[in-house]
Design an enzyme around this catalytic site. Structure first.
Site, mmCIF file in Angstrom:
data_model
loop_
_atom_site.group_PDB
_atom_site.id
_atom_site.type_symbol
_atom_site.label_atom_id
_atom_site.label_comp_id
_atom_site.label_asym_id
_atom_site.label_seq_id
_atom_site.Cartn_x
_atom_site.Cartn_y
_atom_site.Cartn_z
ATOM 1 N N ASN A 11 0.854 -1.191 0.000
ATOM 2 C CA ASN A 11 0.000 0.000 0.000
ATOM 3 C C ASN A 11 0.897 1.251 0.000
ATOM 4 O OD1 ASN A 11 -1.431 2.264 1.078
ATOM 5 N ND2 ASN A 11 -3.040 0.888 1.770
ATOM 6 N N ARG A 49 -9.329 8.178 -0.749
ATOM 7 C CA ARG A 49 -10.288 8.572 0.283
ATOM 8 C C ARG A 49 -11.161 9.705 -0.240
ATOM 9 N NH1 ARG A 49 -8.713 6.538 5.642
ATOM 10 N NH2 ARG A 49 -10.453 7.740 6.393
ATOM 11 N N ARG A 53 -6.964 12.861 1.081
ATOM 12 C CA ARG A 53 -5.876 13.299 1.976
ATOM 13 C C ARG A 53 -4.520 12.732 1.557
ATOM 14 N NH1 ARG A 53 -7.403 10.147 7.517
ATOM 15 N NH2 ARG A 53 -9.370 11.162 7.116
ATOM 16 N N GLU A 74 -8.710 0.684 -3.118
ATOM 17 C CA GLU A 74 -9.502 0.750 -1.890
ATOM 18 C C GLU A 74 -10.393 1.967 -1.923
ATOM 19 O OE1 GLU A 74 -7.739 0.892 1.965
ATOM 20 O OE2 GLU A 74 -6.414 -0.749 1.445
ATOM 21 N N GLU A 155 -11.185 -9.180 3.318
ATOM 22 C CA GLU A 155 -9.887 -8.855 3.931
ATOM 23 C C GLU A 155 -10.140 -8.671 5.420
ATOM 24 O OE1 GLU A 155 -7.199 -6.265 1.923
ATOM 25 O OE2 GLU A 155 -6.364 -5.508 3.812
HETATM 26 N N1 PXP Z 1 -5.875 -3.128 4.132
HETATM 27 C C1 PXP Z 1 -6.846 -2.186 4.181
HETATM 28 C C2 PXP Z 1 -8.218 -2.578 3.763
HETATM 29 C C3 PXP Z 1 -6.564 -0.863 4.580
HETATM 30 O O1 PXP Z 1 -7.544 0.050 4.641
HETATM 31 C C4 PXP Z 1 -5.233 -0.521 4.892
HETATM 32 C C5 PXP Z 1 -4.896 0.886 5.254
HETATM 33 O O2 PXP Z 1 -5.146 1.724 4.201
HETATM 34 C C6 PXP Z 1 -4.258 -1.531 4.821
HETATM 35 C C7 PXP Z 1 -4.604 -2.826 4.459
HETATM 36 C C8 PXP Z 1 -2.822 -1.255 5.122
HETATM 37 O O3 PXP Z 1 -2.686 -0.873 6.441
HETATM 38 P P1 PXP Z 1 -1.292 -0.322 6.944
HETATM 39 O O4 PXP Z 1 -1.024 0.920 6.159
HETATM 40 O O5 PXP Z 1 -1.525 -0.074 8.382
HETATM 41 O O6 PXP Z 1 -0.283 -1.394 6.675
#
Ligand code: PXP
Length: 248
Positions: A11, A49, A53, A74, A155
């Site tokens: 991510n 988002r 942001r 996402e 997930e």
């Molecule tokens: N999975 C989902 C569905 C998320 O919303 C996020 C955060 O955006 C992540 C994984 C990754 O989380 P992190 O950035 O805490 O590793």
């Protein structure tokens, strides 16, 4: 059961967070995505988002045009985001709850309480060819509801487990982990593809990496943080190494 290699989705939201802190062009999240791909990421995750942001609309466009691994887009279950997803047709769409005031995605989606709307929301995305994933907690009602709304993927939210580990709450963390792994097995038995993510780090990845039923982990904030010290590629390679070691 033979162990299928677990996918790692990286991510890159927080590369965009850093970029937006100054309002300029760098660091560029697309460059991060290409580096992550080189380092062995099996997919790139980006969360557009509602308040933009971090990731912006142009980032999604550039990612779709640049990366060769699948994009996991996402988004919240809103009409605006659905239209964007239908325009880009990413490999995967992960639907997350979104509250403007939260710092990150704090809880799972209430699928059981919103089944009719979510089923209608998911159908056109599936028809467009995106694999829809629902970001949920380990509550069995939510897992069953994911099947009922015809989502092929869930997930599981690992954030609470990671927080409990960080706070030294070993007993509560063990209970939360047991529920998450039970949820993973249940989802798998119901025919769902199970992913997990949120808050994962080198310290917390192993039990999820070792779980056969979990096919993919999505990891962001920790990897981008580690990249400040190590560089992005070594940080990702180390995560990959730990995942493979845990899976044995
Ligand atoms: N999975 C989902 C569905 C998320 O919303 C996020 C955060 O955006 C992540 C994984 C990754 O989380 P992190 O950035 O805490 O590793």
């Amino acid at each position: 059961m033979s162990q299928i290699r677990q996918r790692l989705g990286v991510n890159i939201d927080h590369v965009a967070t850093l970029r937006n802190a100054r309002g300029g062009a760098y660091p560029d999240p697309v460059r991060a995505a290409l580096l992550a791909q080189e380092a062995g990421a099996d997919g790139i995750t980006a969360h557009l988002r509602e308040d933009r942001r971090h990731i912006m609309d142009a980032d999604i466009e550039a990612l779709m045009a640049s990366i060769r691994v699948p994009l996991n887009f996402e988004m919240a279950a809103t009409a605006e985001m659905q239209a964007i997803a239908l325009r880009h047709k990413p490999h995967a769409v992960c639907i997350v709850p979104e509250k403007r005031e939260e710092r990150t995605t704090e809880g799972g989606l209430d699928v059981a309480g919103d089944m009719n709307r979510l089923a209608d929301f998911i159908a056109p995305l599936t028809e467009a060819g995106s694999r829809v994933s629902l970001f949920i907690g380990h509550d069995p009602r939510q897992i069953e509801a994911a099947v009922r709304v015809a989502a092929p993927v869930i997930e599981l939210h690992t954030g609470r487990y990671c927080d409990l580990v960080a706070e030294g709450e070993a007993e509560a963390a063990a209970l939360e982990l047991a529920e998450l792994l039970k949820g993973a097995r249940m989802g798998h038995e119901l025919g769902l593809e199970v992913h997990a993510g949120h808050g994962l780090s080198y310290a917390t990845v192993a039990p999820f990496a070792a779980t056969e039923e979990i096919r993919e982990l999505n990891i962001g904030h920790f990897l981008i943080s580690e990249a400040v010290f190590l560089g992005l590629e070594p940080a990702i390679r180390e995560m990959r190494r730990l995942m493979d070691a845990a899976r044995g």
